[in-house]
Every structure is written in C-alpha cells, then in structure tokens.
Design an enzyme around this catalytic site. Structure first.
Site, PDB file in Angstrom:
ATOM      1  N   GLN A 167     -48.209  -8.334 -24.918  1.00  0.00           N
ATOM      2  CA  GLN A 167     -49.092  -9.009 -23.964  1.00  0.00           C
ATOM      3  C   GLN A 167     -48.334  -9.874 -22.964  1.00  0.00           C
ATOM      4  O   GLN A 167     -48.735 -10.008 -21.809  1.00  0.00           O
ATOM      5  CB  GLN A 167     -50.117  -9.878 -24.704  1.00  0.00           C
ATOM      6  N   SER A 179     -41.300 -14.590 -28.121  1.00  0.00           N
ATOM      7  CA  SER A 179     -42.714 -14.824 -28.411  1.00  0.00           C
ATOM      8  C   SER A 179     -42.933 -15.326 -29.830  1.00  0.00           C
ATOM      9  O   SER A 179     -42.098 -15.126 -30.715  1.00  0.00           O
ATOM     10  CB  SER A 179     -43.518 -13.529 -28.207  1.00  0.00           C
ATOM     11  N   THR A 203     -48.928 -19.706 -20.114  1.00  0.00           N
ATOM     12  CA  THR A 203     -49.781 -19.102 -21.135  1.00  0.00           C
ATOM     13  C   THR A 203     -50.098 -20.170 -22.179  1.00  0.00           C
ATOM     14  O   THR A 203     -49.656 -21.310 -22.071  1.00  0.00           O
ATOM     15  CB  THR A 203     -49.084 -17.909 -21.813  1.00  0.00           C
ATOM     16  N   CYS A 204     -50.837 -19.781 -23.217  1.00  0.00           N
ATOM     17  CA  CYS A 204     -51.166 -20.762 -24.250  1.00  0.00           C
ATOM     18  C   CYS A 204     -49.924 -21.211 -25.015  1.00  0.00           C
ATOM     19  O   CYS A 204     -49.905 -22.299 -25.598  1.00  0.00           O
ATOM     20  CB  CYS A 204     -52.199 -20.188 -25.215  1.00  0.00           C
ATOM     21  N   ASN A 205     -48.876 -20.392 -25.006  1.00  0.00           N
ATOM     22  CA  ASN A 205     -47.676 -20.721 -25.775  1.00  0.00           C
ATOM     23  C   ASN A 205     -46.499 -21.213 -24.939  1.00  0.00           C
ATOM     24  O   ASN A 205     -45.491 -21.641 -25.502  1.00  0.00           O
ATOM     25  CB  ASN A 205     -47.217 -19.503 -26.589  1.00  0.00           C
ATOM     26  N   ARG A 206     -46.600 -21.145 -23.613  1.00  0.00           N
ATOM     27  CA  ARG A 206     -45.460 -21.558 -22.794  1.00  0.00           C
ATOM     28  C   ARG A 206     -45.888 -21.905 -21.368  1.00  0.00           C
ATOM     29  O   ARG A 206     -46.871 -21.375 -20.858  1.00  0.00           O
ATOM     30  CB  ARG A 206     -44.382 -20.477 -22.763  1.00  0.00           C
ATOM     31  N   GLY A 209     -66.833 -11.416 -34.622  1.00  0.00           N
ATOM     32  CA  GLY A 209     -65.965 -12.509 -34.204  1.00  0.00           C
ATOM     33  C   GLY A 209     -64.756 -12.024 -33.427  1.00  0.00           C
ATOM     34  O   GLY A 209     -64.662 -10.844 -33.054  1.00  0.00           O
TER      35      GLY A 209
END
Length: 418
Positions: A114, A107, A49-52, A189
């Site tokens: 998510q 997280s 993922t973007c974080n891991r 946005g």
C-alpha cells in the site's frame, strides 16, 4: 542542488506526535505552496500516512535547519519535542530511504504494497501544486521503477502477513478459482471489509454478507455486489457457501457443528472451507471434526503469518541489495548533472575567447597584415588565454602548500600523462 529528507515514523514517534505533524487534506496544499515559495527549496514532495510524515526536498546548500524550522512552525510544534523523534537523511541516504519506504522495507508490515500507492499519490499531489523540480521528478520516477523491480525480482509481497489477506490466500490455495466459488462473509466490520476487497481483487463475484445490523451489511453489499442476509438466515444460505469467513464480536458461536453438518448433506458433501478469525470463536471447534469441513482458526492463520513474515525477511535481503545498488547509481547520475552547468560555462568562456581573438585576426588580415604573423599571434594569444586560469590554480595550490589539490589539478590537465 542537494537532496534532503526529514521525517518521523512509527519507529521514532508516538501516535500523539504523528497526529500533530500529519499533513491532512486541508494542510497539504498550503504546505506545498509554502515549500514552493521557500527560498531554500527547489522542489518538494510530502508523504503523510498514519505511520509516517516525511518531506523530501531538492534544496540549496545549508537548508537542513531551515527545513526543520519550517516543519515545526507549520504544525506549531515545539522543536524540542520534535527533534528526538526526527530523522534527517541527505544525498544518497535520502535517495535510499525513499526507495526503502516505497518498497515496503521501512513499513510496520514488512513488504506491504500500500505504501507505494501512497508515495505515488504524494508525488502526484506535489506535481499538481507545481512543487516538483527536475531532480525531484527524476528521483521519484526512478524510485517507482526500483519498487517495480523489487516486486518483480523478489517475493517480498507474495506472502500473506495480515489475517484478512491470509484468509483469502488460504481460500485461493484450496479453491483453484475464486471466481467459481460462493463466499459467505459473517460480520461487516473492518476485517471483513478488507477480506471482501482481497476476494474481489482475486476475481470473486459471488459473496453473501451476513450481519446482525443490516445497514452496515448493505454498505458492503453495494460496494462489492454482495447479497445481504441476517445472522438468523445463515442456516438457509450455508449450503450455497464453498467458503465461510467469519469475524464478529459475538460472545457465543454463530455457526455450530449441527448447522454445518446439515449444510454438507445438502451440498452432497462437497467440501467447505471455514475460516474463523473471530475471538471469541464464531464457529464451534467441533466443526473441524466433520470430514468435509476444513476449519481454520485465527491461531492457525497466525502460524501461517509468522512463517510468511520470516520468508519476507529472507526476501528483504535481496530487496535491500537492489535498493543499495540503485540508490548508488542514481547518486552517481545526480552528481554528473551537477557538473553540467560548470561544463557549459567553461565551454562558453572558451568559445567567447576564441570568437574574440578570431574576430581581431580577421580584421588584421582584412587590412593586409602578413597571414603567417596573424596566425602566430592568434595561436599565442589563444594559448595564453586558455591556460591563464589553470596556471593561476597551479600557482595558488603550490603557494598555499596544498599538494593534494596540486595533484588533482595536474591529473585534470593531463600533465601526469606527459
């Protein structure tokens, strides 16, 4: 058979390194195929993922360094650059880490839901590439069950900790049913898109999107079945809105006190909730002075979020206890599986000895040998054959001066009960 987890995340690695070690759609398939063919790997799942980025494997003994080598080589990253940010978990620690990740306990946003969907997708991708073995399959199925238990028995995901979610939660508290409410979204946005998703998931079907550029607003309109208007049309549609959520990059307020006052009169002073999550503000602060207008700023939401984060930390204590309990239980079950092959081999060996001696005894009886003599010989030979290996183990432990090993063998053979 041994469980191993290696990876980096937002706590250990920079964005730059995380980007280099990420498994995008073009890399995931080839990576899983390589792991499937790897001599030291029995089964694997890659969570990226973007974080891991994490690789979970059922491996052969001594595979730790081989897997680290593979990760560095696959991404063409210098291992010296990777190692300071890399964490490695083995056996129960690997099980516990996966469960913590899937429950949102590891997280960036504590308790976010998510990640569970992302882990489920990672498992599905691995299964599609035939990279999952029995141990990995059981581990992930158990993990999903534990995540469900944590969500059921704790309220770790029940408190809003994002501005978009907090805005929707606030609206739900004030209006009992969002399905009966009309929501005006000002802006188009990422934040407003996330707000729209939360609203839709809570039954809201009447949305109006107002934006400076119509093209972007039309995209949201199609996605959520929303009506699309320009910013200049807000005064005409504001009386219809029970809830207004605004997030634009406008340097000046878009909604003023006079505009809201006029809208309230047309609404016959039915209450209106205005949530302004823009900086600078989209809604004049004086709107909050109107008796039927309830205005919340991003600062008001932040105080709600801060309180909810603290509540999530309290819930996380119980969640951590559940994870510790379940990971230990799974490890116990996994260890019991490791004895299955040995038990099967031991039983097979004993049966082969029995069948061999029985066959010879039956042959002797068929030639007219004395039955009592045949039975005595059978029992003696069977006893000697079955106690041969344990006897050698006892002698070896005694000769090598290993009293602890000798004690274990005695206990295994039940000699201490005699």
């Amino acid at each position: 058979m041994s469980l191993l987890a290696i990876g980096i995340n937002h706590n250990t690695a920079s964005v730059d390194l995380r980007e280099k070690v990420a498994f995008g759609p073009d890399k995931l398939g080839p990576a899983l195929e390589q792991l499937r063919e790897h001599e030291a790997v029995n089964g694997s799942v890659i969570v990226s993922t973007c974080n891991r980025t994490e690789v979970y494997c059922d491996v052969k003994q001594g595979a730790r360094n081989k897997l680290i080598d593979w990760l560095a080589q696959f991404h063409q990253v210098n291992q010296e650059d990777l190692m300071p940010s890399l964490y490695v978990h083995e056996e129960q620690a690997a099980i516990k880490h996966l469960m913590r990740v899937s429950c949102g306990l590891d997280s960036l946003v504590l308790g976010e839901p998510q990640i569970l969907g992302q882990v489920k997708q990672a498992f599905s991708d691995s299964r599609d590439h035939q990279a999952v073995d029995t141990s990995i399959d059981k581990l992930f199925q158990k993990t999903f069950s534990v995540a469900k238990r944590v969500r059921t028995e704790t309220d770790i995901g029940g408190n809003a900790v994002s501005v978009a979610y907090a805005a929707c939660t606030l609206a739900k508290h004030i209006f009992e049913s969002l399905s009966d409410s009309t929501v005006l979204l000002v802006g188009a946005g990422e934040t407003i898109e996330l707000v729209a998703k939360h609203l839709a998931s809570n039954g809201c079907t009447k949305m109006i999107v107002a934006n400076r550029t119509r093209e972007r607003a039309l995209g949201l309109g199609e996605q959520f079945g929303a009506e699309v208007i320009s910013l200049n049309e807000i005064p005409d549609h504001l009386p219809r809105a029970d809830i207004v959520i605004s997030s634009t990059a406008s340097p000046l307020p878009i909604i003023g006190k006079g505009m809201v006052e006029t809208a309230l009169k047309k609404r016959r002073h039915q209450p209106m909730l205005l949530v302004d999550i823009a900086v600078p503000r989209d809604v004049e602060a004086q709107v909050g002075e109107l008796s039927d207008a309830y205005l919340y700023s991003v600062d008001d939401l932040q105080s709600i979020i801060d309180s909810n984060i603290e509540q999530r930390k309290v819930e996380a204590i119980q969640a951590e206890a559940i994870v510790s309990e379940e990971s230990a239980a799974f490890m116990t079950w996994l260890r019991s599986l490791q004895a299955v092959d040995s038990i099967r081999d031991y039983r097979k060996s004993a049966n082969e000895i029995r069948e061999d001696l029985l066959s010879k005894s039956l042959q002797s009886l068929a030639t007219g040998a004395d039955p009592e003599k045949v039975l005595r010989e059978l029992s003696n030979k069977l006893t000697n054959k079955l106690i041969h290996a344990p006897t050698r183990a006892l002698q070896s432990a005694a000769e090598q001066g290993e009293p602890a090993k000798l004690t274990v063998i005695r206990q295994t053979l039940g000699l201490d009960d005699l």
